[in-house]
Design an enzyme around this catalytic site. Structure first.
Site, PDB file in Angstrom:
ATOM      1  N   CYS A   1      37.544 105.782 -44.828  1.00 47.06           N
ATOM      2  CA  CYS A   1      38.315 106.975 -45.160  1.00 47.06           C
ATOM      3  C   CYS A   1      39.725 106.455 -45.483  1.00 47.06           C
ATOM      4  O   CYS A   1      40.360 105.817 -44.639  1.00 47.06           O
ATOM      5  CB  CYS A   1      38.355 107.927 -43.962  1.00 47.06           C
ATOM      6  SG  CYS A   1      39.624 109.187 -44.160  1.00 47.06           S
TER       7      CYS A   1
ATOM      8  N   CYS B   1      44.245 111.837 -41.391  1.00 48.63           N
ATOM      9  CA  CYS B   1      42.862 112.173 -41.063  1.00 48.63           C
ATOM     10  C   CYS B   1      42.793 112.404 -39.536  1.00 48.63           C
ATOM     11  O   CYS B   1      43.090 111.480 -38.758  1.00 48.63           O
ATOM     12  CB  CYS B   1      41.931 111.036 -41.472  1.00 48.63           C
ATOM     13  SG  CYS B   1      40.272 111.267 -40.845  1.00 48.63           S
TER      14      CYS B   1
ATOM     15  N   ASP C   1       9.429  86.929 -19.103  1.00 50.79           N
ATOM     16  CA  ASP C   1       8.885  87.658 -20.245  1.00 50.79           C
ATOM     17  C   ASP C   1       8.588  86.680 -21.380  1.00 50.79           C
ATOM     18  O   ASP C   1       9.383  86.482 -22.291  1.00 50.79           O
ATOM     19  CB  ASP C   1       9.904  88.714 -20.700  1.00 50.79           C
ATOM     20  CG  ASP C   1       9.257  89.751 -21.592  1.00 50.79           C
ATOM     21  OD1 ASP C   1       8.018  89.743 -21.697  1.00 50.79           O
ATOM     22  OD2 ASP C   1       9.986  90.563 -22.174  1.00 50.79           O
TER      23      ASP C   1
ATOM     24  N   TYR D   1       3.919  78.928 -12.385  1.00 51.70           N
ATOM     25  CA  TYR D   1       3.896  79.860 -11.250  1.00 51.70           C
ATOM     26  C   TYR D   1       2.552  79.899 -10.518  1.00 51.70           C
ATOM     27  O   TYR D   1       2.349  80.731  -9.649  1.00 51.70           O
ATOM     28  CB  TYR D   1       4.295  81.274 -11.677  1.00 51.70           C
ATOM     29  CG  TYR D   1       3.502  81.851 -12.840  1.00 51.70           C
ATOM     30  CD1 TYR D   1       2.145  82.101 -12.740  1.00 51.70           C
ATOM     31  CD2 TYR D   1       4.141  82.152 -14.032  1.00 51.70           C
ATOM     32  CE1 TYR D   1       1.431  82.619 -13.791  1.00 51.70           C
ATOM     33  CE2 TYR D   1       3.429  82.681 -15.099  1.00 51.70           C
ATOM     34  CZ  TYR D   1       2.071  82.911 -14.969  1.00 51.70           C
ATOM     35  OH  TYR D   1       1.367  83.419 -16.011  1.00 51.70           O
TER      36      TYR D   1
ATOM     37  N   LYS E   1       9.595  87.701 -12.900  1.00 48.81           N
ATOM     38  CA  LYS E   1       8.518  87.829 -13.878  1.00 48.81           C
ATOM     39  C   LYS E   1       9.116  87.443 -15.227  1.00 48.81           C
ATOM     40  O   LYS E   1       9.975  88.151 -15.764  1.00 48.81           O
ATOM     41  CB  LYS E   1       7.989  89.260 -13.891  1.00 48.81           C
ATOM     42  CG  LYS E   1       6.778  89.426 -14.766  1.00 48.81           C
ATOM     43  CD  LYS E   1       6.162  90.799 -14.522  1.00 48.81           C
ATOM     44  CE  LYS E   1       4.880  90.983 -15.294  1.00 48.81           C
ATOM     45  NZ  LYS E   1       5.030  90.877 -16.720  1.00 48.81           N
TER      46      LYS E   1
ATOM     47  N   LYS F   1       8.257  96.338 -12.106  1.00 47.35           N
ATOM     48  CA  LYS F   1       8.930  96.251 -13.414  1.00 47.35           C
ATOM     49  C   LYS F   1      10.325  96.839 -13.307  1.00 47.35           C
ATOM     50  O   LYS F   1      10.492  97.954 -12.797  1.00 47.35           O
ATOM     51  CB  LYS F   1       8.129  97.035 -14.462  1.00 47.35           C
ATOM     52  CG  LYS F   1       6.807  96.374 -14.847  1.00 47.35           C
ATOM     53  CD  LYS F   1       7.076  95.244 -15.824  1.00 47.35           C
ATOM     54  CE  LYS F   1       5.897  94.934 -16.708  1.00 47.35           C
ATOM     55  NZ  LYS F   1       5.715  95.740 -17.848  1.00 47.35           N
TER      56      LYS F   1
ATOM     57  N   CYS G   1      38.430 114.739 -42.716  1.00 47.49           N
ATOM     58  CA  CYS G   1      39.533 115.246 -43.544  1.00 47.49           C
ATOM     59  C   CYS G   1      39.108 115.545 -44.973  1.00 47.49           C
ATOM     60  O   CYS G   1      39.905 116.057 -45.766  1.00 47.49           O
ATOM     61  CB  CYS G   1      40.681 114.252 -43.549  1.00 47.49           C
ATOM     62  SG  CYS G   1      40.288 112.733 -44.422  1.00 47.49           S
TER      63      CYS G   1
ATOM     64  N   LEU H   1      -1.689  91.502 -14.172  1.00 52.01           N
ATOM     65  CA  LEU H   1      -1.119  92.001 -12.915  1.00 52.01           C
ATOM     66  C   LEU H   1      -1.021  93.511 -12.977  1.00 52.01           C
ATOM     67  O   LEU H   1      -0.787  94.076 -14.035  1.00 52.01           O
ATOM     68  CB  LEU H   1       0.306  91.455 -12.731  1.00 52.01           C
ATOM     69  CG  LEU H   1       0.477  90.010 -12.305  1.00 52.01           C
ATOM     70  CD1 LEU H   1       1.943  89.625 -12.399  1.00 52.01           C
ATOM     71  CD2 LEU H   1      -0.005  89.802 -10.874  1.00 52.01           C
TER      72      LEU H   1
ATOM     73  N   GLU I   1       8.946  86.321  -7.002  1.00 54.54           N
ATOM     74  CA  GLU I   1       9.349  85.451  -8.117  1.00 54.54           C
ATOM     75  C   GLU I   1       9.797  86.326  -9.259  1.00 54.54           C
ATOM     76  O   GLU I   1       9.344  87.461  -9.386  1.00 54.54           O
ATOM     77  CB  GLU I   1       8.134  84.687  -8.665  1.00 54.54           C
ATOM     78  CG  GLU I   1       7.675  83.576  -7.840  1.00 54.54           C
ATOM     79  CD  GLU I   1       6.251  83.186  -8.239  1.00 54.54           C
ATOM     80  OE1 GLU I   1       5.880  83.331  -9.423  1.00 54.54           O
ATOM     81  OE2 GLU I   1       5.535  82.744  -7.350  1.00 54.54           O
TER      82      GLU I   1
ATOM     83  N   CYS J   1      34.861 112.103 -46.268  1.00 54.98           N
ATOM     84  CA  CYS J   1      35.136 111.954 -44.839  1.00 54.98           C
ATOM     85  C   CYS J   1      34.807 113.274 -44.124  1.00 54.98           C
ATOM     86  O   CYS J   1      35.310 114.327 -44.522  1.00 54.98           O
ATOM     87  CB  CYS J   1      36.597 111.583 -44.622  1.00 54.98           C
ATOM     88  SG  CYS J   1      37.056 111.592 -42.888  1.00 54.98           S
TER      89      CYS J   1
HETATM   90  S1  IVH Z   1       1.223  85.537 -11.560  1.00 57.32           S
HETATM   91  C1  IVH Z   1      -3.183  85.940 -10.912  1.00 57.32           C
HETATM   92  N1  IVH Z   1       3.791  85.041 -11.761  1.00 57.32           N
HETATM   93  O1  IVH Z   1       2.920  88.380 -16.178  1.00 57.32           O
HETATM   94  C2  IVH Z   1      -1.710  85.879 -11.056  1.00 57.32           C
HETATM   95  N2  IVH Z   1       2.678  86.042 -13.607  1.00 57.32           N
HETATM   96  O2  IVH Z   1       1.537  91.026 -16.487  1.00 57.32           O
HETATM   97  C3  IVH Z   1      -1.264  86.251 -12.372  1.00 57.32           C
HETATM   98  N3  IVH Z   1       4.121  86.424 -15.537  1.00 57.32           N
HETATM   99  O3  IVH Z   1      -0.150  87.297 -17.371  1.00 57.32           O
HETATM  100  C4  IVH Z   1       0.062  86.006 -12.774  1.00 57.32           C
HETATM  101  N4  IVH Z   1       5.966  85.624 -14.672  1.00 57.32           N
HETATM  102  O4  IVH Z   1       1.876  85.943 -18.019  1.00 57.32           O
HETATM  103  C5  IVH Z   1       2.686  85.543 -12.370  1.00 57.32           C
HETATM  104  N5  IVH Z   1       6.067  84.522 -11.825  1.00 57.32           N
HETATM  105  C6  IVH Z   1       4.965  85.009 -12.421  1.00 57.32           C
HETATM  106  C7  IVH Z   1       4.996  85.503 -13.741  1.00 57.32           C
HETATM  107  C8  IVH Z   1       3.828  86.017 -14.299  1.00 57.32           C
HETATM  108  C9  IVH Z   1       5.420  86.152 -15.748  1.00 57.32           C
HETATM  109  C10 IVH Z   1       3.228  87.066 -16.534  1.00 57.32           C
HETATM  110  C11 IVH Z   1       1.917  86.374 -16.712  1.00 57.32           C
HETATM  111  C12 IVH Z   1       0.870  87.425 -16.517  1.00 57.32           C
HETATM  112  C13 IVH Z   1       1.669  88.659 -16.718  1.00 57.32           C
HETATM  113  C14 IVH Z   1       1.043  89.840 -16.012  1.00 57.32           C
END
Ligand code: IVH
Length: 635
Positions: free
Chosen positions: A394, A400, A88, A194, A86, A283, A379, A53, A84, A376
């Site tokens: 200390c 102190c 991690d 997703y 994202k 982000k 002091c 992305l 949605e 220390c």
């Molecule tokens: S959509 C073509 N939805 O983010 C669509 N990605 O930096 C591609 N990721 O590789 C991804 N949550 O592993 C999508 N709700 C979400 C996500 C998501 C995490 C990750 C995914 C992707 C990465 C891109």
């Protein structure tokens, strides 16, 4: 390298390649989607490439992206978006044939990934069979490790002297690539789906929203917080809400993915070399950034504990500039192998002081090796180790200056004597000028004494004098807390006040009386006995008394034991103040706490509850209304 730095360099490379295409290398990372597949699992060529992305870091960028969509595709009305979280974790692809899960793979470089079917089969959130009769379905999603599972895993890794994972994502990656699937199973991974792709036109799914709803009906775990947004303003609102709320979730998120809802429009827009044009990731501002350690200083705390602090090249984290970060203790410096001059990664979680996570680059030849101080810094007393503890101390607890300042600051703080306006700067002046040598000296101060100080803000000496005088009759629990007895915090102070009712009877308590209290082990009990047998402490207590500093006596107002052993967290607006409800809980034998954890018995939620409500939901803690609560106590 932190994510932000990586993304910044990546963007720079993209721009350079655009400007000078003749220098673009065939194996440029801008053509690639992720890391290459590892050797130990068999390789799997994805039926359709797994794209990455594009990232945006500001709402302005997001607006630009949306404007471009509208212009480039000559749209007559603003396109609908789906927002949605994202997640991690790690991207995976799941393939279903004739409704059965047949193959699952990592993303790899987007074209070829690793076949990890057996490991994926151990994850409960992944259905082995789906109800719909479909010839071929591909589902993509993110595998992750819930935060509580991650914390437990690291605890047991520590006990077993095994590798401790830096974050839930690394732990999930390590757990997914196990050659023994049983280990993967034990690691309790989860997954959010997703994306879904059906080869034929077997089902009439026209939008991303409909696809997510369909995936839910097939038993996939779809993150519940997705939202259809009419335009980019609504999407930005979503990002703002979740930048704050995400801290309450039991999984890590690093942003919001914003996708065009209509499949027809998605098709029309297509992909660039590495990412779809119909989606972008916003982000969240980073909570981890890298910077240089310019120096290591030491802090002397109120108990005399001497702790190292990293002095940093100023850097912006989570919206504020950070110049110092805690290093906890000298063993931590050794463990992290930090030298002055090194580049380190620092993290600032909500309301917590920034801390150094790891070294990302050693300064090598210019590094100045660090060795702990012998004396220390305040002091000059020789520092001493304490058996069973990692800190150096200390020993000069009477004179102190830094220790004294920390003790007085603690004394004045909210959960102690709550003296409004007596902050660090003023405390420093009072100690340095010799006006105050113990906490009892605060009550000797006259308006004239205070007039000589350089007072900050609009605080007048008269106001400050008033605040000090007004603090003279605190509750017994706050007074005990203010004494700063080692190992005795707010909760234990409350327990002591409720058991002994007066300061005098607490002073007369013996070991047996003390260990009788819930949560009071021998270590705490001995520390209390030690405190009250010290003649210096007794002199201060007498001094305080002579200045009229006398804690209130606790009325024994216990009405029932109905809530014995239960811990409540109160959130939202109730029919009376939280203090009132807290008092009712305590009078019925219960306890209250300000933070929701696995140990919370109930969250008592009024109207407009805050993030504690979400956290309770995420942890599966029971949430009750005021009515439920009234029924519990029969009122
Ligand atoms: S959509 C073509 N939805 O983010 C669509 N990605 O930096 C591609 N990721 O590789 C991804 N949550 O592993 C999508 N709700 C979400 C996500 C998501 C995490 C990750 C995914 C992707 C990465 C891109």
């Amino acid at each position: 390298m932190s994510d932000v730095e990586y993304d910044r360099l990546f963007k720079e490379l993209q721009e350079l390649e655009l400007k000078y295409p003749e220098f673009k290398s065939p194996d440029s990372p801008t053509n690639k989607v992720g890391g290459a597949a590892e050797k130990k699992f068999s390789q799997h060529k994805h039926k359709e490439r797994l794209y990455s992305l594009d990232n945006t870091y500001s709402y302005y960028d997001l607006e630009q992206w949306y404007d471009r969509l509208q212009k480039n595709y000559a749209l007559t009305k603003p396109p609908e978006l789906v927002c949605e979280l994202k997640i991690d974790g790690l991207a995976i692809s799941l393939n279903y044939e004739n409704s059965n899960f047949v193959l699952g793979a990592t993303r790899g470089d987007g074209v070829v990934g690793e076949n990890i079917t057996n490991n994926l089969k151990t994850i409960k959130a992944i259905p082995h069979k789906i109800p719909a009769e479909i010839m071929s379905l591909e589902v993509r999603g993110e595998v992750f490790m819930p935060v509580d599972v991650f914390e437990q895993l690291n605890e047991s890794q520590k006990v077993n002297n095994a590798k401790v994972f830096a974050n839930p994502r690394n732990a999930a990656a390590g757990s997914l690539r196990q050659l023994d699937s049983e280990i993967t199973r034990e690691r309790k991974l989860s997954m959010f789906a997703y994306y879904g792709r059906i080869d034929s036109n077997e089902l009439d799914i026209k939008s991303h929203f409909e696809m997510l709803e369909f995936l839910k009906t097939q038993g996939f775990n779809v993150n519940p917080h997705f939202k259809v947004c009419k335009n980019v303003d609504e999407a930005i609102k979503y990002c703002k809400i979740w930048d704050n709320k995400r801290k309450t979730l039991n999984y890590a998120t690093d942003g919001v993915v914003i996708k065009v809802n209509s499949f027809d429009l998605q098709k029309e827009m297509g992909f660039t070399a590495r990412a779809p044009r119909w989606a972008t990731a916003y982000k969240f501002p980073p909570e981890e950034v890298s910077t240089i350690v310019e120096d290591i200083e030491v802090n002397v705390g109120r108990t005399g504990a001497v702790t190292p602090v990293a002095v940093l090249q100023p850097v912006s984290v989570s919206g504020s500039t950070v110049q110092r970060a805690t290093l906890h203790n000298f063993d931590e410096i050794k463990r992290l192998k930090i030298n002055i001059g090194d580049r380190v990664l620092i993290k600032k979680a909500a309301e917590i002081i920034p801390k150094v996570i790891c070294v990302t680059e050693h300064a090598n030849e210019v590094a100045i090796p660090y060795s702990p101080p012998e004396f220390c810094p305040s002091c000059g007393a020789k520092l001493i180790p304490v058996e069973g503890e990692v800190n150096l101390y200390c020993p000069n607890k009477y004179s102190c200056p830094e220790q004294l300042k920390a003790k007085i600051e603690y004394w004045t703080s909210k959960d102690c004597m709550d003296i409004d306006g007596l902050g660090g700067n003023i405390v420093s002046q009072l100690v340095d000028s010799g006006l105050v040598n113990t906490v009892a000296d605060l009550y000797k101060l006259t308006v004239d004494d205070l007039k000589k100080l350089n007072l900050v803000a609009e605080k007048s000496s008269q106001n400050l004098f008033g605040s000090i005088q007004a603090s003279k009759n605190p509750t017994l629990s706050r007074f005990i807390n203010a004494l700063g007895i080692k190992h005795v915090g707010k909760e234990m102070s409350e327990a002591l006040a409720n058991k002994f009712l007066t300061l005098d009877s607490l002073k007369q308590a013996d070991l047996e009386d003390l260990v009788d209290i819930d949560g009071c082990g021998e270590k705490i009990a001995l520390s209390i006995l030690d405190f009250f047998s010290d003649s210096y402490n007794n002199d201060i207590l007498n001094d305080l008394k002579s200045h009229g500093v006398i804690p209130q006596t606790v009325e024994n107002n216990k009405v029932s034991q109905l809530l014995d052993g239960m811990t409540f967290v109160i959130t939202g607006t109730l029919s009376d103040t939280r203090d009132k409800f807290s008092a009712i809980i305590k009078a019925n034998g219960g306890k209250t706490s300000s933070a929701v954890s696995k140990n919370t018995s109930y969250v008592l939620a009024g109207e407009n509850p805050g993030s504690k409500y979400d956290k309770a939901q995420a942890l599966g803690v029971k949430i009750i209304s005021e009515n439920d609560f009234r029924q519990m106590i029969g009122s």
